[in-house]
Design an enzyme around this catalytic site. Structure first.
Site, PDB file in Angstrom:
ATOM      1  N   TYR A 205      -4.030   7.843  -5.613  1.00 26.62           N
ATOM      2  CA  TYR A 205      -4.244   6.827  -4.821  1.00 26.62           C
ATOM      3  C   TYR A 205      -4.252   5.553  -5.708  1.00 26.62           C
ATOM      4  CZ  TYR A 205      -6.516   4.417  -0.759  1.00 26.62           C
ATOM      5  OH  TYR A 205      -6.657   3.561   0.211  1.00 26.62           O
TER       6      TYR A 205
ATOM      7  N   LYS B 266      -4.622   8.662   1.472  1.00 27.26           N
ATOM      8  CA  LYS B 266      -6.250   8.782   1.933  1.00 27.26           C
ATOM      9  C   LYS B 266      -6.549  10.073   2.607  1.00 27.26           C
ATOM     10  CE  LYS B 266      -9.378   5.540   2.080  1.00 27.26           C
ATOM     11  NZ  LYS B 266      -9.738   4.504   1.165  1.00 27.26           N
TER      12      LYS B 266
ATOM     13  N   GLU C 275      -7.053   1.290   7.728  1.00 28.50           N
ATOM     14  CA  GLU C 275      -6.820   1.054   6.238  1.00 28.50           C
ATOM     15  C   GLU C 275      -5.714  -0.060   5.803  1.00 28.50           C
ATOM     16  OE1 GLU C 275      -8.032   2.035   2.473  1.00 28.50           O
ATOM     17  OE2 GLU C 275      -8.514   2.992   4.249  1.00 28.50           O
ATOM     18  N   ASP C 276      -6.494  -0.877   5.090  1.00 20.52           N
ATOM     19  CA  ASP C 276      -5.672  -1.961   4.548  1.00 20.52           C
ATOM     20  C   ASP C 276      -5.035  -2.958   5.515  1.00 20.52           C
ATOM     21  OD1 ASP C 276      -6.189  -1.367   2.043  1.00 20.52           O
ATOM     22  OD2 ASP C 276      -4.461  -0.079   1.729  1.00 20.52           O
TER      23      ASP C 276
ATOM     24  N   ASP D 144     -12.080  -0.411   4.241  1.00 20.01           N
ATOM     25  CA  ASP D 144     -12.152  -1.360   3.448  1.00 20.01           C
ATOM     26  C   ASP D 144     -13.747  -2.139   3.783  1.00 20.01           C
ATOM     27  OD1 ASP D 144      -9.545  -1.102   2.200  1.00 20.01           O
ATOM     28  OD2 ASP D 144      -8.950  -1.712   4.422  1.00 20.01           O
TER      29      ASP D 144
ATOM     30  N   ALA E   3     -15.283 -13.583  -0.541  1.00 16.61           N
ATOM     31  CA  ALA E   3     -15.794 -13.607   0.734  1.00 16.61           C
ATOM     32  C   ALA E   3     -14.523 -13.088   1.733  1.00 16.61           C
ATOM     33  CB  ALA E   3     -16.404 -14.786   1.014  1.00 16.61           C
TER      34      ALA E   3
ATOM     35  N   THR F 251     -12.574  -9.373   3.434  1.00 14.44           N
ATOM     36  CA  THR F 251     -12.790  -8.266   4.254  1.00 14.44           C
ATOM     37  C   THR F 251     -13.971  -7.420   3.382  1.00 14.44           C
ATOM     38  OG1 THR F 251     -10.695  -8.415   5.112  1.00 14.44           O
ATOM     39  CG2 THR F 251     -12.033  -6.229   5.304  1.00 14.44           C
ATOM     40  N   ALA F 252     -13.434  -7.152   2.199  1.00 12.28           N
ATOM     41  CA  ALA F 252     -14.381  -6.110   1.568  1.00 12.28           C
ATOM     42  C   ALA F 252     -15.861  -7.000   1.359  1.00 12.28           C
ATOM     43  CB  ALA F 252     -13.796  -5.737   0.051  1.00 12.28           C
TER      44      ALA F 252
ATOM     45  N   ASN G 157     -10.441  -4.101  -8.681  1.00 12.91           N
ATOM     46  CA  ASN G 157      -9.587  -3.212  -9.425  1.00 12.91           C
ATOM     47  C   ASN G 157      -8.054  -3.660  -9.262  1.00 12.91           C
ATOM     48  OD1 ASN G 157      -8.554  -1.669  -7.318  1.00 12.91           O
ATOM     49  ND2 ASN G 157     -10.739  -1.193  -6.846  1.00 12.91           N
TER      50      ASN G 157
END
Length: 571
Positions: A113, A186, A257-258, A281, A314, A316-317, A428
């Protein structure tokens, strides 16, 4: 009839509860990743299955094969080739793949991942070997249900689907149909960490095109080679997917996801009360940060309701984190409005302000009134440094992907006003992190309470060794998914997310100086079982569990699939 049984029957096998029964012989047996055991086939199995001359004579155990596979893994000269090796192993022998992964999860998680999967996604079309999962095209919305139905599975056969449109893959952006690697990776973590049966999962690529010019020019690209579809046509495609998945697999969890910020939150809000659905997310990231924050405030001797929180990034996460920290403060006694006002968000254009152009709808609740900051400089927007100076945050969260954004000046300013600063640089990979933990600990004179988005080594400062917890969503979402499956949850509630966060936080011994704020990743199986139990119990308490659970912990344990070789017998 289970999903495993149906898949096996399509390949001339069936499972009788103890052994695989098959009409396959010879190379056909070795070609099935669900049946193949390689050198672990017994002599009797080899004779009956027509394998006598197709394998070397040694009969080896699963442990022997894991040891050899681990040696082969370490012979790969790069992380990308290690990823390729593990993918090939999964295509050849799923039990061996999952046993190897489970035994070395901390080491291999960054390979299967994030971050290595990013390179695998870039190379997806050029390294394409065999399909895994279901590919749905926006150009053929009328075939969505047909494509899912072609799996031959019923509502009782599927527990989990992970779908992505791959618009915003962390760190690399839009890579179109290559995002299938995200869904596959995932699900591998779901299985390795929480024992979700891999035969009861479906990875899904929602191919709506791509705006990546490199892919649009690449003659080898295997996805839809046109710009991303947006607007009503996109929404209708998503609706077709949710409708078909709900019709065919009505008990399954739909994991998103994503997705890009313009779609991810909107999709979740549209469907979260209609089906059992989850966006990692937003919700997973937010919940794992809440777990770290709960433990940090316990160490600091403060309360969640008293925090001043500044989030840098600021998107999505970042806003997903803000939402769940706000909810944690509400649970600690604040009303929703007061809790929201204790969170400040800084994005690319600076501190979010109501009169700012281009605010997204999900950012608006955290934007400040212009009159509130009349004494602040607004010549070029209010950046992170000025925001820190005025807010004096007790918690600083980084989801910006801006390397070294948390400077010594900024952190020292926080440390002058806060006894135990809580600092979470979560971006990251490493080249995008806002600051490294050794810097943060030094700049706060050892008083900082740190969690990161990347794995890092312990930091020793003035005789105290600080173990740095990784705010890795893998500590939370596998157990959340397993708990939802065990309970037969009709939806994923805020209460279930709260239970997951509190379960993660409760697994840490905060007594020793420098203790980690989060459990270690190598303990994912234990963490996932605890999270799943807490989530299932909360689903029952809230009346959204469709299954009766007399002993949730036992049900969770019995539901966790184990990577073990089973006997194989001839039909």
């Amino acid at each position: 009839m289970t999903a495993m049984t149906k898949v096996l029957e399509k390949r001339n096998f069936r499972f009788d509860g103890d052994a695989y029964i098959t009409t396959a012989r010879g190379l056909e047996v070795l070609g099935s990743p669900l049946l193949n055991k390689g050198t672990a086939f017994t002599r009797e199995e080899r004779e009956s299955l027509g394998l006598a001359g197709l394998l070397p004579p040694a009969v080896q155990s699963l442990s022997d094969r894991v040891r050899r596979a681990y040696e082969q893994y370490h012979e790969q000269p790069s992380n990308l080739l290690k990823n390729v090796f593990l993918t090939a192993l999964q295509d050849n022998d799923e039990v061996l793949f999952y046993r190897l992964l489970a035994e070395h999860l901390r080491e291999m998680l960054p390979i299967i991942y994030d971050p290595t999967v990013g390179e695998a996604i870039r190379r997806y079309s050029h390294e394409y070997r065999r399909p895994r999962g279901v590919f749905l095209s926006v150009d053929e919305p009328d075939r969505v249900e047909t494509a899912l139905a072609e799996l031959g599975l019923d509502a009782d056969d599927v527990d989990l689907l992970v779908a992505t449109d791959a618009e915003q893959i962390l760190g690399i952006g839009d890579w179109g149909v290559g995002g299938m690697e995200i869904a596959v990776g995932k699900l591998a973590v779901y299985t390795a960490a929480a024992g979700i049966d891999p035969a009861r999962t479906i990875p899904v690529a929602l191919d709506v095109g791509t705006d990546n010019e490199e892919l649009l020019r690449d003659p080898d690209y295997v996805g839809n080679q046109h710009p991303r579809v947006r607007g009503k046509r996109y929404d209708d495609f998503i609706e077709a997917y949710v409708t078909a998945a709900s019709k065919l697999f009505g008990k399954a969890l739909l994991h998103w996801e994503d997705f890009g910020p313009s779609n991810g939150r909107r999709i979740l809000e549209r469907y979260r009360d209609r089906v059992c659905t989850f966006n990692d997310d937003m919700q997973g990231t937010g919940a794992i940060v809440v777990a770290a924050a709960l433990n940090a405030t316990r160490v600091a001797g403060t309360r969640m309701r008293d925090q001043r929180i500044l989030i840098f990034g600021a998107g999505t996460a970042g806003v997903g984190i803000a939402d769940q920290l706000r909810d944690a403060m509400v649970r600690d006694g604040l009303d929703r409005v007061a809790a929201t006002r204790r969170i400040w968000c800084v994005d690319k254009q600076g501190l979010l302000i109501h009169d700012m152009k281009g605010l997204r709808d999900f950012q608006v609740p955290y934007a400040r009134a212009a009159g509130e900051i009349t004494a602040w400089s607004r010549n070029r927007g209010i950046g992170l440094r000025d925001a820190v100076a005025h807010v004096q945050p007790t918690i600083l969260v980084g989801t910006s992907t801006v390397r070294q954004a948390f400077t010594e000046e900024i952190i020292s300013d926080i440390a002058r006003h806060v006894e135990r600063p809580i600092i979470f640089p979560l971006s990251n990979p490493t080249e995008r992190i806002e600051a490294m933990p050794d810097q943060l600990i030094a700049w706060t004179d050892g008083r900082g309470l740190i969690a990161t988005g990347i794995p890092v080594q312990p930091v020793t400062y003035k005789g105290v060794t600080h173990t740095i917890g990784q705010a890795n969503n893998a500590l939370l979402y596998p157990g959340l998914g397993l708990g939802a499956v065990v309970a037969g949850a009709a939806r994923i509630s805020d209460g279930m997310l709260e239970a997951a966060a509190e379960a993660v936080a409760g697994l840490v011994d905060l007594g020793p100086p420098g203790a980690s704020l989060l459990p270690q990743v190598e303990n994912l199986r234990t963490v996932s079982a605890a999270v799943a139990t807490a989530v299932a119990e909360r689903a029952v308490e809230e009346g959204i569990a469709r299954n009766s659970l007399d002993d949730p912990a036992r049900r969770v344990e019995s539901a966790m699939w184990q990577p073990e070789y089973r006997p194989v017998r001839v039909e």
